[in-house]
Design an enzyme around this catalytic site. Structure first.
Site, PDB file in Angstrom:
ATOM      1  N   SER A 235      78.910 -42.168  35.962  1.00  0.00           N
ATOM      2  CA  SER A 235      79.074 -40.737  36.231  1.00  0.00           C
ATOM      3  C   SER A 235      77.775 -39.933  36.230  1.00  0.00           C
ATOM      4  O   SER A 235      77.783 -38.752  36.556  1.00  0.00           O
ATOM      5  CB  SER A 235      80.046 -40.121  35.216  1.00  0.00           C
ATOM      6  N   LYS A 280      83.388 -32.927  29.385  1.00  0.00           N
ATOM      7  CA  LYS A 280      81.989 -32.801  29.790  1.00  0.00           C
ATOM      8  C   LYS A 280      81.619 -31.328  30.032  1.00  0.00           C
ATOM      9  O   LYS A 280      80.500 -30.906  29.745  1.00  0.00           O
ATOM     10  CB  LYS A 280      81.725 -33.656  31.033  1.00  0.00           C
TER      11      LYS A 280
END
Length: 345
Positions: A235, A280
């Site tokens: 990611s 996140k």
């Protein structure tokens, strides 16, 4: 009597201590995902003879993933920001060593693709070599399950090498179930060959019975080294591509801002979705980020299987509203979307 009471007290104390040890430290077959952190990635990237722009930060975001204990599992049920997963959902049944190896590969491959995208955009010399398909898991019913391993890279099938995973998949799709194929693969830098039968993947479609990821290696001028530390997974691709590009050009795209984000990157510069984006975004806000780049993929039927039917961008937007976060959410479909936004803002 006094002696008997003392023995009972000691026994009760011992049992109490054992109970505390079990509830606090006994590992369960569950994992708890919670907001992790956001880290400045400028120190991770070193390019020969390139000057680093110190004003502002590109930040990679990550989640915290911990194996649950009875106590942490109970506490997680009362924390809105935590998510509980089974061990199978996280590792796919792989042991911790194999799981970590796959995560490290994902990160290194994401970095290689980020390098290729950034160098190409900056008009610097770069070549990307497609090595083959990296095996991330093998089905137990696969005839190759006792021959191939997670971590092997398949480079040829019946002597044919393709430029991407889709090429291998299309080639195998023309074969019949139980037909034999010869697989050439690399393990620990040694090339090996094995022959066995294909299994039925469903609807009479033939295949090896493996999950895979593209294995790409890049070479550049000027030379570059990227060390992501203990962070794994794919990611970070988008943010690494932005940082690398920023170091290669004369202008500082960060403009003295903390810019966080997430998303995979492929060799064409397309940004892909990831897991845990809600956590996140929270981590980025806590770290003081002003901007958060979120993958934007148009909603499809496939999204119904992920995040309750929502895309990464939709989940991030909902999270910002729910927790009254202060950062600005920016949707990006491609690497160029991120560059163009920073150039204008």
């Amino acid at each position: 009597m006094v002696k008997k009471h003392k023995l009972l007290r000691w026994a009760a104390l011992f049992l109490g201590m054992m109970f505390l040890i079990i509830i606090c430290f006994k590992p369960l077959n569950y994992y708890i995902e919670s907001p992790g952190g956001a880290t400045n990635i400028t120190p991770f990237v070193k390019i020969n003879q390139q000057k680093k722009h110190k004003k502002g930060q590109f930040m990679i975001t990550y989640v915290q993933l911990a194996q649950a204990t009875p106590l942490s599992l109970i506490l997680a049920k009362f924390k809105q920001q935590d998510t509980i997963y089974t061990a199978m959902q996280i590792t796919g049944g792989a042991n911790s060593k194999t799981y970590n190896r796959v995560q490290n590969f994902y990160m290194q491959n994401a970095i290689d693709e980020a390098i290729a995208v950034a160098y190409k955009a900056a008009n610097k010399q770069v070549s990307a070599k497609y090595v083959g398909i990296f095996i991330t898991s093998i089905a137990k019913k696969s005839y190759f399950s006792k021959q191939l391993r997670v971590g092997d890279t398949v480079t040829k099938i019946n002597g044919h090498h393709f430029k991407n995973a889709r090429g291998y998949q299309q080639y195998l799709a023309k074969k019949t179930v139980n037909s034999k194929v010869t697989v050439t693969y690399i393990r620990n830098n040694v090339t090996k060959v094995v022959t066995n039968k294909l299994i039925n993947l469903g609807n009479s479609r033939a295949g090896l019975g493996i999950s895979l990821a593209d294995n790409v290696k890049v070479t550049t001028t000027p030379k570059i080294s990227v060390n992501p530390g203990q962070i794994g997974g794919p990611s970070g691709g988008l943010m690494f591509s932005l940082e690398i590009y920023n170091q290669l050009i004369n202008n500082n795209l960060k403009h003295n801002q903390k810019i966080a984000g997430t998303g995979t990157i492929d060799l064409a510069g397309n940004v892909g979705e990831i897991g845990g984006i809600d956590k996140k975004v929270i981590a980025a806000n806590k770290a003081g980020a002003a901007i958060f780049f979120a993958p934007y993929v148009k909603p499809t039927k496939l999204n119904k299987m992920i995040d309750g039917g929502a895309t990464n961008y939709q989940v991030a937007k909902k999270t910002i509203k729910k927790y009254h976060l202060k950062l600005k959410l920016v949707p990006v479909e491609t690497f160029n979307d991120g560059i163009n936004y920073l150039a204008k803002h």
